[in-house]
Write an enzyme that holds these catalytic residues in place. Sequence first.
Site, short mmCIF file in Angstrom:
data_model
loop_
_atom_site.label_atom_id
_atom_site.label_comp_id
_atom_site.label_asym_id
_atom_site.label_seq_id
_atom_site.Cartn_x
_atom_site.Cartn_y
_atom_site.Cartn_z
N ASP A 1 0.87 -1.17 0.00
CA ASP A 1 0.00 0.00 0.00
C ASP A 1 0.91 1.23 0.00
O ASP A 1 1.75 1.38 0.90
CB ASP A 1 -0.90 -0.02 1.25
CG ASP A 1 -1.99 1.05 1.18
OD1 ASP A 1 -1.68 2.18 0.76
OD2 ASP A 1 -3.13 0.75 1.54
N TYR B 1 -6.88 16.27 -7.52
CA TYR B 1 -6.17 15.16 -8.16
C TYR B 1 -4.93 15.69 -8.89
O TYR B 1 -3.82 15.18 -8.72
CB TYR B 1 -7.12 14.45 -9.14
CG TYR B 1 -6.43 13.50 -10.09
CD1 TYR B 1 -5.92 12.28 -9.66
CD2 TYR B 1 -6.31 13.81 -11.45
CE1 TYR B 1 -5.30 11.40 -10.54
CE2 TYR B 1 -5.70 12.94 -12.34
CZ TYR B 1 -5.19 11.74 -11.88
OH TYR B 1 -4.57 10.89 -12.77
N LYS C 1 -0.95 14.90 -8.13
CA LYS C 1 -0.09 14.28 -9.16
C LYS C 1 1.11 15.18 -9.45
O LYS C 1 2.22 14.70 -9.64
CB LYS C 1 -0.88 14.02 -10.45
CG LYS C 1 -1.95 12.94 -10.35
CD LYS C 1 -1.39 11.54 -10.09
CE LYS C 1 -0.64 10.96 -11.27
NZ LYS C 1 -0.17 9.57 -10.98
N THR D 1 -6.78 7.61 -8.62
CA THR D 1 -7.23 8.20 -9.89
C THR D 1 -8.68 8.71 -9.86
O THR D 1 -9.18 9.15 -10.89
CB THR D 1 -7.11 7.17 -11.03
OG1 THR D 1 -7.86 6.01 -10.68
CG2 THR D 1 -5.67 6.79 -11.30
N TRP E 1 -6.82 10.96 -20.32
CA TRP E 1 -8.11 10.31 -20.60
C TRP E 1 -7.95 8.80 -20.80
O TRP E 1 -8.40 8.23 -21.80
CB TRP E 1 -8.77 10.93 -21.83
CG TRP E 1 -9.13 12.39 -21.72
CD1 TRP E 1 -8.62 13.32 -20.86
CD2 TRP E 1 -10.09 13.10 -22.52
NE1 TRP E 1 -9.20 14.55 -21.08
CE2 TRP E 1 -10.10 14.44 -22.09
CE3 TRP E 1 -10.93 12.73 -23.57
CZ2 TRP E 1 -10.93 15.41 -22.66
CZ3 TRP E 1 -11.75 13.70 -24.16
CH2 TRP E 1 -11.75 15.02 -23.69
#
Length: 319
Positions: free
Chosen positions: A37, A126, A130, A63, A151
């Site tokens: 994890d 998000y 990232k 995600t 995408w």
Amino acid sequence: MKPTILLTGKTGQLGSELNRLLPNLGKVVAPDRNELDLREPEKIRQIMRNAKPQLVVNAAAYTAVDAAETDQANALAVNAEGPRLLALEAKEIGAMLVHFSTDYVFDGSKKAPYLETDSANPLNAYGRTKLAGEQAIRESGVTHLIFRTSWVYSTHGRNFLRTILRLATEREEMKIVDDQLGAPTCALDLAEGTMSILAGIFADTKSWQTFAAANGTYHMSAAGQTTWYEFAKAILEAARRAPQDLPWLASATNARALITRRVLPISTEEFRSPTRRPANSVLSNERLSQDFGVTLPDWRNQLQRCFSPKYVPANSLPS
Ligand SMILES: NC(=O)c1ccc[n+]([C@@H]2O[C@H](COP(=O)([O-])OP(=O)(O)OC[C@H]3O[C@@H](n4cnc5c(N)ncnc54)[C@H](OP(=O)(O)O)[C@@H]3O)[C@@H](O)[C@H]2O)c1
């Protein structure tokens, strides 16, 4: 040189494709989320020290773009803290790190495809997590490749392709956002692009040395561009033409008929998502093509391939 490879995220869209391709390159150690994890620093250290990989491929990520807005601590732990530790551990043992990032690091205000040198300015949580992951990897000093993509979809897992196919069995009319530009990228094509770059790098000791020069951030997405609305229409057209007994298609539609008659374009404002997304997140893939000679196919060809009877999906993903 046959490297030992640590692959994370093997149950994901991209990870499952890499999990079946990477054994062509070396010995793959691929712990699932229960075994590794990314929110558990001690686990990361322990696995890195036991496996002693020459190559770490991080296909794991948080995600869920909408969920990240209210679950930022977890998103940050998986998308930034975990990758930071992977990078530090990899640097310590002289391994290289391959990591994936997103078009959502950009704010979408540019009117042309984004270059690697363009400033990042994420609009949502998000994207921020990232971007923090990218920065942590760069700061670690590890030899790395960061591939930003966009995408991502697959014939398995949770994604736009499968959502549209499911909705098409439930609704006669669909309203889809038509003012966000991007490039839908199939996980298999992304994995194949990654593989061909890695195969070149690990072909011999000399190419391993030239790798240091290519160390950095690259955009790797499907060629071409479209909107979610056009993508949805292309999905429905392809599904209507495809053999209806394609196993993944039958699973996506629950073997039910497609009943959608109308697909209507709407604006981002009309869609009313609480999460902001860039109006343009098309990535320029020029740098990837120049440095590695790799270009992914046009998004329409990638989509078409999924509906071909010859397409064999990676099988470790839940449908
Ligand atoms: N999906 C997109 O549209 C998109 C767009 C641009 C960039 N990207 C980037 O492309 C890469 C691949 O994305 P994807 O779509 O293949 O992702 P995905 O299908 O959502 O898979 C994510 C993987 O990460 C694993 N994971 C999640 N939390 C974890 C944790 N705490 N510890 C360890 N593993 C964990 C998941 O395990 P479980 O199966 O157990 O949950 C799964 O294997 C990511 O870096 C992503 O940010 C994706």
